[in-house]
Design a protein around this motif. Structure first.
Motif, PDB file in Angstrom:
ATOM      1  N   ILE A   1       0.827  -1.205   0.000  1.00  9.82           N
ATOM      2  CA  ILE A   1       0.000   0.000   0.000  1.00  9.82           C
ATOM      3  C   ILE A   1       0.866   1.263   0.000  1.00  9.82           C
ATOM      4  O   ILE A   1       0.472   2.309  -0.514  1.00  9.82           O
ATOM      5  N   ASN A   2       2.072   1.168   0.556  1.00  7.14           N
ATOM      6  CA  ASN A   2       2.999   2.301   0.548  1.00  7.14           C
ATOM      7  C   ASN A   2       4.157   2.071  -0.415  1.00  7.14           C
ATOM      8  O   ASN A   2       5.258   2.588  -0.224  1.00  7.14           O
ATOM      9  N   ALA A   3       3.864   1.333  -1.462  1.00  9.64           N
ATOM     10  CA  ALA A   3       4.900   1.008  -2.439  1.00  9.64           C
ATOM     11  C   ALA A   3       5.161   2.176  -3.378  1.00  9.64           C
ATOM     12  O   ALA A   3       4.268   2.947  -3.710  1.00  9.64           O
TER      13      ALA A   3
ATOM     14  N   ASN B   1      -7.355  -3.813  -5.282  1.00 13.72           N
ATOM     15  CA  ASN B   1      -5.965  -3.381  -5.125  1.00 13.72           C
ATOM     16  C   ASN B   1      -5.989  -1.949  -4.606  1.00 13.72           C
ATOM     17  O   ASN B   1      -6.476  -1.045  -5.286  1.00 13.72           O
ATOM     18  N   THR B   2      -5.457  -1.733  -3.416  1.00 13.23           N
ATOM     19  CA  THR B   2      -5.569  -0.431  -2.742  1.00 13.23           C
ATOM     20  C   THR B   2      -4.274   0.382  -2.780  1.00 13.23           C
ATOM     21  O   THR B   2      -4.163   1.385  -2.075  1.00 13.23           O
ATOM     22  N   ALA B   3      -3.292  -0.010  -3.592  1.00 13.87           N
ATOM     23  CA  ALA B   3      -2.025   0.723  -3.636  1.00 13.87           C
ATOM     24  C   ALA B   3      -2.275   2.186  -4.001  1.00 13.87           C
ATOM     25  O   ALA B   3      -2.933   2.499  -4.997  1.00 13.87           O
ATOM     26  N   LYS B   4      -1.732   3.093  -3.209  1.00 14.83           N
ATOM     27  CA  LYS B   4      -2.059   4.513  -3.352  1.00 14.83           C
ATOM     28  C   LYS B   4      -1.648   5.085  -4.696  1.00 14.83           C
ATOM     29  O   LYS B   4      -2.315   5.977  -5.232  1.00 14.83           O
ATOM     30  N   VAL B   5      -0.538   4.596  -5.272  1.00 14.89           N
ATOM     31  CA  VAL B   5      -0.040   5.175  -6.521  1.00 14.89           C
ATOM     32  C   VAL B   5      -0.985   4.944  -7.694  1.00 14.89           C
ATOM     33  O   VAL B   5      -0.887   5.618  -8.719  1.00 14.89           O
ATOM     34  N   HIS B   6      -1.927   4.004  -7.547  1.00 15.84           N
ATOM     35  CA  HIS B   6      -2.872   3.738  -8.627  1.00 15.84           C
ATOM     36  C   HIS B   6      -4.112   4.628  -8.554  1.00 15.84           C
ATOM     37  O   HIS B   6      -4.848   4.741  -9.537  1.00 15.84           O
ATOM     38  N   PHE B   7      -4.364   5.232  -7.402  1.00 16.88           N
ATOM     39  CA  PHE B   7      -5.589   5.999  -7.202  1.00 16.88           C
ATOM     40  C   PHE B   7      -5.353   7.475  -6.927  1.00 16.88           C
ATOM     41  O   PHE B   7      -6.105   8.325  -7.384  1.00 16.88           O
ATOM     42  N   ASP B   8      -4.327   7.768  -6.160  1.00 12.15           N
ATOM     43  CA  ASP B   8      -4.110   9.117  -5.645  1.00 12.15           C
ATOM     44  C   ASP B   8      -3.032   9.816  -6.467  1.00 12.15           C
ATOM     45  O   ASP B   8      -1.843   9.496  -6.358  1.00 12.15           O
TER      46      ASP B   8
END
Length: 343
Positions: free
Chosen positions: A81-83, A226-233
């Protein structure tokens, strides 16, 4: 007491840590329909119950990469998630088909950590397994991911880098129980090319391309939870762009490979994979393959091809790396996998 969590950072991982991932997922026919809506996926075995039964299976299984995405998505809140980026894969095996009605869950073990020289990030290696409702392992793989540190000043852990195999051998591959290609219908599958028609070293340009839309990749990433931040934010990156989930590129390339590899019906092994360059909405994905190896399997009429699948944003076909040994800037994905095909 805080009710929310920022997720794990690099300092929170150590070899031997076991992560039981939350939220089991029951697979439905809707999963297949959405997968085929998102990608030009049309391999016959995952499209037709009748075709699958003629090949010895009880019904049409879920696409292998769809099963991979579901298991992968379960691991993201605990692993990446913090990747900054998901870097690569190894030692992946599909052990049992996944059918609508199955419920999947995931578990991971941290097998390596190594801080980067910048002191702000580190690499974490995990071995993840997906299990069905009977506790049977349906797939397993190793991946490594670059994760942000919570505090750049925190001390670096002792580096542990796992010794991973370069490739699976044919004996490591698991053929689904009952699979039989002796009565395989090449006309219904869409191409006449069988195992013996492919030569080691042969390269195949899959011709077609797909332009990635922002809405489609966002839908896909949500579909796999998939909740990885780089994909949404978009604020997670300095360029203000949302990074395309690497698995989205993987499925696009696999679907594009139908043109030339329509009979490579089942993905059963993942030898290695690298997301060579970032991908963003608006880019057009193309693909080519190289035959690396061939093997006869014990199941009736079944062979295996070891294939290199390369996804690109264009440029010269069959160019993977530059003279300096680095990936060409046009290369998005370099995937080395085994697939089952009729002999």
């Amino acid at each position: 007491m805080a009710k929310t969590s920022p997720g794990r950072f690099f300092e929170d991982y150590h070899p031997g840590l076991i992560l039981d991932h939350a939220v089991p997922r029951t697979v439905t026919e809707g999963e297949r329909a959405l997968y085929h809506a998102l990608y030009p996926a049309r391999h016959a075995l995952q499209s037709s119950d009748d075709f699958a039964r003629a090949c010895g299976l009880p019904r049409s299984p879920l696409d292998d990469l769809a099963a991979f995405h579901i298991v992968f998505g379960k691991t993201v809140p605990d692993v990446s998630i913090n990747a900054v980026a998901n870097l690569g894969y190894a030692e992946g095996r599909w052990l049992r088909p996944v059918y609508p009605g199955d419920t999947l869950r995931a578990r991971s073990e941290v097998i390596g950590v190594k801080q980067n020289s910048n002191g702000r990030t580190g690499i974490v290696w995990v071995r993840s397994r997906g299990e069905n409702q009977r506790g049977e392992t349906v797939m397993e793989y190793v991946r490594w991911v670059m994760v942000r540190k919570r505090d750049a000043a925190s001390p670096a852990p002792a580096p542990v880098v796992p010794d991973l195999r370069d490739a699976l051998s044919p004996s490591d591959l698991v053929v689904p129980e009952g699979l039989n290609f002796t009565n395989y219908d090449f006309a219904l599958a869409g191409e006449r090319h069988r195992w013996g028609d492919y030569e080691v070293g042969e390269r195949i340009d899959h011709v077609d391309g797909v332009t990635i839309e922002e809405a489609e990749h966002m839908m896909a990433t949500r579909l796999w939870q998939n909740t990885a931040k780089v994909h949404f934010d978009a604020t997670q990156r300095e360029d203000g762009k949302r990074l395309i989930y690497g698995g989205h590129v993987m499925s696009l390339a696999r679907a594009l490979s139908f043109n030339g590899l329509a009979n490579a019906q089942l993905v059963v092994g993942l030898n290695g994979g690298t997301h060579a360059n970032p991908c963003f909405a608006g880019e057009t994905v193309r693909a080519w393959s190289e035959v690396i190896d061939r093997a006869e399997m014990h199941a009736p009429g079944v062979g295996a091809l070891r294939l290199r699948l390369v996804a690109t944003t264009g440029g010269e076909p069959f160019v993977r790396k530059n003279q300096d040994g680095k990936f060409s800037p046009n290369v998005l994905l370099d995937l080395d996998y085994w697939a089952l095909i009729p002999r």
